[in-house]
Design a protein around this motif. Structure first.
Motif, mmCIF file in Angstrom:
data_model
loop_
_atom_site.group_PDB
_atom_site.id
_atom_site.type_symbol
_atom_site.label_atom_id
_atom_site.label_comp_id
_atom_site.label_asym_id
_atom_site.label_seq_id
_atom_site.Cartn_x
_atom_site.Cartn_y
_atom_site.Cartn_z
ATOM 1 N N HIS A 100 0.834 -1.198 0.000
ATOM 2 C CA HIS A 100 0.000 0.000 0.000
ATOM 3 C C HIS A 100 0.869 1.248 0.000
ATOM 4 O O HIS A 100 2.054 1.208 0.363
ATOM 5 N N SER A 101 0.253 2.351 -0.360
ATOM 6 C CA SER A 101 0.911 3.636 -0.183
ATOM 7 C C SER A 101 1.341 3.764 1.270
ATOM 8 O O SER A 101 0.598 3.390 2.186
ATOM 9 N N LEU B 203 -6.803 4.855 2.445
ATOM 10 C CA LEU B 203 -5.895 4.182 1.515
ATOM 11 C C LEU B 203 -5.765 2.682 1.753
ATOM 12 O O LEU B 203 -4.878 2.043 1.213
ATOM 13 N N ARG C 248 -8.259 -0.910 -0.037
ATOM 14 C CA ARG C 248 -8.093 -0.595 -1.449
ATOM 15 C C ARG C 248 -7.842 0.899 -1.578
ATOM 16 O O ARG C 248 -8.406 1.681 -0.824
ATOM 17 N N PRO C 249 -7.010 1.324 -2.546
ATOM 18 C CA PRO C 249 -6.309 0.494 -3.533
ATOM 19 C C PRO C 249 -4.985 -0.028 -2.980
ATOM 20 O O PRO C 249 -4.376 0.590 -2.120
ATOM 21 N N TYR C 250 -4.577 -1.193 -3.475
ATOM 22 C CA TYR C 250 -3.213 -1.631 -3.210
ATOM 23 C C TYR C 250 -2.416 -1.550 -4.507
ATOM 24 O O TYR C 250 -2.993 -1.339 -5.579
ATOM 25 N N VAL C 251 -1.099 -1.684 -4.403
ATOM 26 C CA VAL C 251 -0.236 -1.420 -5.564
ATOM 27 C C VAL C 251 0.600 -2.638 -5.938
ATOM 28 O O VAL C 251 1.675 -2.511 -6.537
ATOM 29 N N PRO D 204 -5.101 1.609 -8.517
ATOM 30 C CA PRO D 204 -4.352 2.748 -7.977
ATOM 31 C C PRO D 204 -4.423 3.982 -8.867
ATOM 32 O O PRO D 204 -4.362 5.107 -8.369
ATOM 33 N N LEU E 120 -5.406 6.066 -5.989
ATOM 34 C CA LEU E 120 -4.365 6.397 -5.012
ATOM 35 C C LEU E 120 -4.185 7.907 -4.869
ATOM 36 O O LEU E 120 -4.266 8.435 -3.746
#
Length: 465
Positions: free
Chosen positions: A246-247, A256, A259-262, A323, A327
């Motif tokens: 994640h961010s 954050l 979701r979203p994850y990266v 993302p 994101l």
């Protein structure tokens, strides 16, 4: 068993999906059941409450051929999964789906491996939104079914210790009204492992657990594991967990996660530490990288470096909750520069170092020599995208822990085993508290919800005893 409540045949510890499956199936088969849930609220928080709701087996449809599924489990765990557990899940995963439907749960087909998803599914926007979706609805229905079968679910009951008595197991609990004791011939541990147990995470996974994002319900602290180990039970694979990338801003912003994850961006690109070096094989995917980051001296020092093609392509936009654009819309940091040198300055790395790293990575893609990089990178799971198309991007990231992969050693029916592989009389475990399916050197993920299959089998084994 003086002063113990002994009016039940089965005590289930934990009221997540696995616990409620075990409780309902046992009650369905004529057993008197009580479920002890540590959460006090009507909608007690747990991973099952937050779940995305997908039943899968290593990203494979649970209805696939049994041999295919068993092979997938063996491959993803690099041969470390117990063969009897793998076969049990491969054989009965489809039966669990039908049982859940018979219980009144709706499962929808979203395509691909998501052929059995708890409804209504949640697949839009950023942040955490669980009320009225998937797991929340499932837990409510399963609790209603248990009460209809004369089973009991007692909130605010944290199991602290197990004691063996003549023909029974005594569970000692903490409660607002004071300590209480429950006795029964059978106990099923289904308390979700230890993703919120900082002491166990520190001992087995990460020296600085406070630097991991707690992407979980916060209730599974490893009580069940501790209790059965005190009775001589075996454990396995405690050093691996299921989680995502994640961010880094998710450490302080609930917008954050989950979701979203990266993950997909990381698997397509390069992931570097605070000094500007690659430290793990990105081609093994986000779950593996999450575990690798957790083992770093500074788990909050990793960054993904990529380009416009990745950001606009499938890695950036391909997920249902991608993302790009979620994101930056949710406030996550996204560094952007027209050159690699400028990007290096934004993330605090010597420009020449990052330029050399990117140049070597691109050359390895062109020459098909990714396996010669240090560390090597595989390309059979995820495509390695070159970093050539300006502008260039960087996302400071953190590793997020959702649940643990290892745990209590059980057989194919969920019977808890000691260190000699012998069942401990009357003790069973199911759900994310069990080990022996996920894990291995590359943190292969079989699936969390599907472990409720072992809960179904445990209840049936108890009824047949």
């Amino acid at each position: 068993m003086d002063n113990a409540d002994t009016q039940h045949d089965v005590i289930v510890i934990g009221a997540g999906i696995a616990g409620l499956v075990a409780a309902n199936r046992a009650a369905q088969l004529g057993k008197r059941v009580v479920v002890l849930e540590k959460g006090e609220d009507q909608k007690y928080l747990c991973n099952s409450r937050y779940t995305y709701g997908t039943f899968h087996i290593n990203y494979t449809d649970v209805g696939a051929d049994e041999d295919v599924i068993a092979g997938r489990i063996d491959a993803c765990s690099d041969g470390t999964a117990r063969k009897d557990l793998a076969r049990a899940v491969a054989r009965d995963g489809r039966r669990l789906m039908q049982w859940l439907r018979d219980e009144g749960l709706e499962l929808v087909d979203l395509g691909g491996y998501q052929t059995n998803v708890l409804a209504p599914p949640w697949r839009k926007g950023a942040g955490l939104n669980w009320r009225g979706y998937s797991g929340d609805v499932a837990l409510e229905r399963l609790e209603q079914n248990l009460r209809r079968r004369q089973g009991r679910l007692l909130r605010g009951m944290r199991a602290r210790a197990l004691a063996l008595a003549a023909g029974a197991i005594v569970v000692e609990t903490d409660a607002a009204a004071g300590a209480q004791r429950f006795g029964a011939p059978f106990v099923v541990i289904a308390d979700g492992g230890f993703p919120a147990g900082l002491d166990l995470i520190r001992a087995h996974i990460c020296a600085a657990p406070e630097k991991l994002l707690a992407r979980n319900g916060g209730s599974a602290t490893g009580d069940g594991l501790r209790m059965v180990e005190a009775l001589g039970a075996a454990s396995t694979g405690l050093d691996k967990f299921y989680g995502h990338l994640h961010s880094r801003d998710a450490m302080r912003s609930t917008r954050l996660w989950p979701r979203p994850y990266v993950d997909e961006i990381a698997a397509a690109s390069i992931v570097i530490d605070a000094g500007g070096s690659r430290f793990a094989d990105e081609g093994l995917g986000g779950i593996f990288l999450s575990n690798a980051i957790a083992r770093q001296p500074d788990p909050l020092g990793a960054t993904i470096v990529f380009d416009q093609a990745v950001w606009d392509g499938a890695p950036g936009r391909g997920h249902a909750q991608p993302p790009n654009p979620l994101l930056p819309e949710a406030g996550g940091t996204l560094h952007r520069a027209d050159t690699i040198a400028e990007l290096a300055k934004l993330i605090g790395i010597a420009p020449q170092r990052l330029e050399d790293l990117v140049r070597a990575y691109n050359a390895a893609i062109d020459a098909d020599t990714l396996h010669l990089l240090s560390p090597p990178r595989r390309r059979d799971r995820y495509k390695a995208w070159p970093i050539r198309t300006a502008p260039f991007y960087a996302i400071p990231i953190c590793a997020a822990i959702t649940t643990t992969m290892g745990g209590i050693v059980v057989d194919h029916n969920g019977a808890v085993l000691d260190r000699n592989d012998t069942p401990l009389p009357g003790l069973f475990a199911a759900g994310s508290t069990i080990g022996g399916l996920d894990g291995g050197p590359n943190a292969g993920y079989v699936g969390g919800l599907i472990k409720a299959t072992i809960a179904l089998r445990a209840a049936e084994a108890i009824a047949a005893s």
